[in-house]
Design a protein around this motif. Structure first.
Motif, PDB file in Angstrom:
ATOM      1  N   PRO A 111       0.822  -1.206   0.000  1.00 36.67           N
ATOM      2  CA  PRO A 111       0.000   0.000   0.000  1.00 36.67           C
ATOM      3  C   PRO A 111       0.858   1.259   0.000  1.00 36.67           C
ATOM      4  O   PRO A 111       1.907   1.316   0.639  1.00 36.67           O
ATOM      5  CB  PRO A 111      -0.799  -0.121   1.300  1.00 36.67           C
ATOM      6  N   GLY A 112       0.385   2.262  -0.741  1.00 36.05           N
ATOM      7  CA  GLY A 112       1.043   3.554  -0.742  1.00 36.05           C
ATOM      8  C   GLY A 112       0.201   4.576  -0.008  1.00 36.05           C
ATOM      9  O   GLY A 112      -0.802   4.235   0.626  1.00 36.05           O
ATOM     10  N   PRO A 113       0.564   5.836  -0.093  1.00 35.95           N
ATOM     11  CA  PRO A 113      -0.203   6.876   0.597  1.00 35.95           C
ATOM     12  C   PRO A 113      -1.569   7.074  -0.042  1.00 35.95           C
ATOM     13  O   PRO A 113      -1.742   6.867  -1.252  1.00 35.95           O
ATOM     14  CB  PRO A 113       0.670   8.125   0.431  1.00 35.95           C
ATOM     15  N   THR A 114      -2.551   7.460   0.765  1.00 40.60           N
ATOM     16  CA  THR A 114      -3.860   7.851   0.253  1.00 40.60           C
ATOM     17  C   THR A 114      -4.014   9.351   0.438  1.00 40.60           C
ATOM     18  O   THR A 114      -3.417   9.945   1.340  1.00 40.60           O
ATOM     19  CB  THR A 114      -5.000   7.127   0.988  1.00 40.60           C
ATOM     20  N   ASN A 115      -4.796   9.958  -0.446  1.00 43.54           N
ATOM     21  CA  ASN A 115      -5.089  11.375  -0.272  1.00 43.54           C
ATOM     22  C   ASN A 115      -6.502  11.653  -0.739  1.00 43.54           C
ATOM     23  O   ASN A 115      -7.037  10.958  -1.621  1.00 43.54           O
ATOM     24  CB  ASN A 115      -4.088  12.247  -1.031  1.00 43.54           C
ATOM     25  N   SER A 116      -7.128  12.657  -0.128  1.00 42.95           N
ATOM     26  CA  SER A 116      -8.518  12.993  -0.427  1.00 42.95           C
ATOM     27  C   SER A 116      -8.619  14.449  -0.871  1.00 42.95           C
ATOM     28  O   SER A 116      -7.894  15.319  -0.371  1.00 42.95           O
ATOM     29  CB  SER A 116      -9.408  12.769   0.800  1.00 42.95           C
ATOM     30  N   ALA A 117      -9.550  14.672  -1.807  1.00 44.22           N
ATOM     31  CA  ALA A 117      -9.824  16.029  -2.277  1.00 44.22           C
ATOM     32  C   ALA A 117     -11.181  16.051  -2.953  1.00 44.22           C
ATOM     33  O   ALA A 117     -11.502  15.148  -3.751  1.00 44.22           O
ATOM     34  CB  ALA A 117      -8.740  16.501  -3.254  1.00 44.22           C
ATOM     35  N   ASP A 118     -11.984  17.045  -2.623  1.00 44.62           N
ATOM     36  CA  ASP A 118     -13.265  17.287  -3.293  1.00 44.62           C
ATOM     37  C   ASP A 118     -14.199  16.079  -3.244  1.00 44.62           C
ATOM     38  O   ASP A 118     -14.912  15.787  -4.208  1.00 44.62           O
ATOM     39  CB  ASP A 118     -13.037  17.713  -4.751  1.00 44.62           C
ATOM     40  N   TRP A 130     -13.358  12.868  -2.998  1.00 47.86           N
ATOM     41  CA  TRP A 130     -12.799  11.651  -3.587  1.00 47.86           C
ATOM     42  C   TRP A 130     -11.498  11.286  -2.880  1.00 47.86           C
ATOM     43  O   TRP A 130     -10.742  12.175  -2.463  1.00 47.86           O
ATOM     44  CB  TRP A 130     -12.526  11.840  -5.078  1.00 47.86           C
ATOM     45  N   THR A 131     -11.236   9.996  -2.774  1.00 48.61           N
ATOM     46  CA  THR A 131     -10.008   9.507  -2.155  1.00 48.61           C
ATOM     47  C   THR A 131      -9.259   8.619  -3.145  1.00 48.61           C
ATOM     48  O   THR A 131      -9.869   7.764  -3.804  1.00 48.61           O
ATOM     49  CB  THR A 131     -10.300   8.700  -0.877  1.00 48.61           C
ATOM     50  N   THR A 132      -7.969   8.813  -3.229  1.00 49.32           N
ATOM     51  CA  THR A 132      -7.122   7.996  -4.098  1.00 49.32           C
ATOM     52  C   THR A 132      -6.300   7.028  -3.249  1.00 49.32           C
ATOM     53  O   THR A 132      -5.599   7.441  -2.317  1.00 49.32           O
ATOM     54  CB  THR A 132      -6.179   8.871  -4.939  1.00 49.32           C
ATOM     55  N   TRP A 133      -6.434   5.747  -3.563  1.00 50.52           N
ATOM     56  CA  TRP A 133      -5.671   4.680  -2.926  1.00 50.52           C
ATOM     57  C   TRP A 133      -4.582   4.230  -3.899  1.00 50.52           C
ATOM     58  O   TRP A 133      -4.827   4.138  -5.110  1.00 50.52           O
ATOM     59  CB  TRP A 133      -6.573   3.498  -2.601  1.00 50.52           C
ATOM     60  N   ARG A 134      -3.402   3.915  -3.368  1.00 48.09           N
ATOM     61  CA  ARG A 134      -2.275   3.531  -4.226  1.00 48.09           C
ATOM     62  C   ARG A 134      -1.696   2.192  -3.777  1.00 48.09           C
ATOM     63  O   ARG A 134      -1.557   1.932  -2.577  1.00 48.09           O
ATOM     64  CB  ARG A 134      -1.190   4.604  -4.207  1.00 48.09           C
ATOM     65  N   TRP A 135      -1.321   1.380  -4.784  1.00 48.90           N
ATOM     66  CA  TRP A 135      -0.770   0.053  -4.541  1.00 48.90           C
ATOM     67  C   TRP A 135       0.368  -0.200  -5.533  1.00 48.90           C
ATOM     68  O   TRP A 135       0.320   0.262  -6.669  1.00 48.90           O
ATOM     69  CB  TRP A 135      -1.852  -1.023  -4.726  1.00 48.90           C
TER      70      TRP A 135
END
Length: 474
Positions: free
Chosen positions: A209-216, A218-223
């Motif tokens: 797993p990588g960092p997640t970030n949220s904006a507006d 929506w959340t982005t998950w990274r792998w």
């Protein structure tokens, strides 16, 4: 993979040959038609009769960079795939497998490329030919409402819309329903996956797993999966999940259970044993081959199987009926991390190399966990086996049949009884070490077993894998 319910039946192919040769010759050769200046189109098929139309030739993929956004409310997916590959011939054009989605733009080596669709094929013609040995990058922008690939013999696999998100899963088909891909296990690659979903939903995939970030909203998950992975082992699971993160043996451990399932029930307790089961299997098969651990339990009844998606297997709800634990299925899918994921098939006709060893791992785990011994399971299964059905080249209809799984496991135990425990486990550890990250055939396994044991084993393995009558007990 472990399936629940009825195993499909079909005709038996003639037995007696352990493996076909030249399984993926088309991957390194051209296809019909001539390009300009001696360049040729890549093959539009991997040449594997078990998955007609799947896979492509003329290039070898080394990496997929996937950036997708999925909105469950509209069931719409938008994506960009950045694919790094090397030409294996002087290449005038090439194909990617892609099911049902609309392609907006394609570039090759930063130049716009012509592209057209032909059924489930994306045909790409770069501005300039690609010389053999040239590394190149393909960028594909695409969008649409993804769906599954229906198959009357093997069931449906691919992208399924769920009540709270989506599940992209299936064997042998799934990857092409959500990204453009060379969809055959003979072309493995590393992956980076970024998935953007509405806040509050989880988006789970393979690897670290990588960092997640949220904006507006929506959340982005990274792998990131840095070990080569066959395309059917990729997965995307989106929805309401209880996600547990931690470490095991210094590597990240990520497990997830659908929020609709009991928090302390059979499913949760089974995947909670992932680290314990991995450690036991590593004592038999050699070091765990990947950089992360985990598992995902989904609640959708359409997933009537468990699948060894790399580093993070996915388990259907039927294995935990009545809220009962089922660590055996966890042992099966985790064994695949060595047998099927790290050491992958060259062609699907050798699928017993995946399922026979994973089924045998269930017997090993059951004995270790205080249940029946592997020998007793061997005796029970030997008496129940239909010896007219071969494990090798079982026929497309029987890819997931009993001969592949259980007769395959019988073969593994017969080998153990013949060579003894010390040599047997040395064979397995040598196989998983020497073939790690690559592909192999049944003939490759026979040759290695004979080399490590110093014995002629082909007659024995031929009798247990493809012989038409019950073999003599060793």
């Amino acid at each position: 993979m472990v399936r629940t319910g009825r195993i499909p039946t079909g005709r038996r192919l003639a037995a007696g040959v352990i493996a076909l040769t030249g399984a993926v010759a088309l991957l390194a050769s051209g296809c019909t038609g001539a390009g300009t200046d001696g360049f040729r189109p890549g093959a539009a098929d991997a040449g594997d009769p078990y998955v007609p139309g799947r896979g492509n030739g003329g290039y070898d993929v080394t990496h997929y960079g996937l950036d997708v956004r999925y909105d469950p409310a509209s069931d719409r997916l938008t994506g960009r795939a950045v694919i790094t590959a090397t030409a294996t011939q002087d290449l005038s054009r090439f194909n990617l497998d892609l099911h049902g989605l609309t392609v907006d733009a394609v570039t090759v080596a930063d130049a716009s490329a012509d592209h057209r669709r032909r059924d489930d094929e994306l045909v790409v013609t770069p501005r300039d030919g690609l010389p053999r040995g040239r590394q190149f990058t393909v960028t594909v922008d695409y969008a649409g409402v993804p769906d599954a690939i229906a198959d009357g013999e093997l069931g449906s696999g691919g992208f399924l819309h769920t009540a709270d998100g989506a599940i992209a899963l299936g064997q042998p088909d799934s990857a092409a329903t959500w990204f453009p891909v060379n969809d055959h296990p003979s072309d493995k690659a590393t992956y980076d996956v970024a998935v953007t979903v509405p806040d509050g939903l989880s988006a789970l995939s393979n690897g670290v797993p990588g960092p997640t970030n949220s904006a507006d909203g929506w959340t982005t998950w990274r792998w990131a999966e840095r070990a080569p992975m066959a395309s059917y082992l990729s997965t995307l699971v989106i929805g309401n999940y209880r996600v547990t993160t931690g470490t095991h043996a210094g590597r990240p451990m990520v497990t997830a259970v659908a929020a609709s399932l009991p928090a302390t029930g059979g499913a949760a307790s089974s995947v909670a044993r992932t680290g314990e089961i991995v450690d036991f299997l590593a004592s038999r098969f050699g070091p765990y081959p990947f950089d992360s651990y985990g598992g995902i339990v989904v609640a959708d009844d359409r997933i009537g199987y468990a699948l060894e998606t790399q580093s993070r297997p996915v388990y259907g709800p039927a294995f935990f009926t009545g809220d009962r634990p089922h660590p055996g299925v966890v042992a099966h899918e985790l064994a695949h991390q060595w047998f099927g994921d790290s050491v992958s098939l060259t062609r699907w006709g050798d699928i017993w190399l995946n399922e026979g060893f994973a089924s045998y791992a269930e017997w090993l785990w059951e004995e270790h966990d205080g249940g029946r011994t592997a020998q007793r399971n061997f005796e029970i299964q030997y008496a129940a086996t239909d010896w007219t059905q071969p494990s090798v080249e079982p026929g497309r209809e029987r890819m997931f049949g009993t001969a592949v799984y259980k007769r395959g496991a019988l073969t593994v135990h017969a080998l153990r009884r013949t060579v003894g425990d010390d040599v047997f486990f040395r064979i397995l550890r040598t196989w998983t070490a020497e073939r790690a990250g690559g592909n192999a055939t049944t003939s490759d396994f026979v040759a290695l077993a004979e080399r490590v044991s110093g014995r002629q084993l082909r007659p024995l393995l031929d009798a247990w894998l493809v012989g038409g009558s019950a073999p003599t007990l060793p």
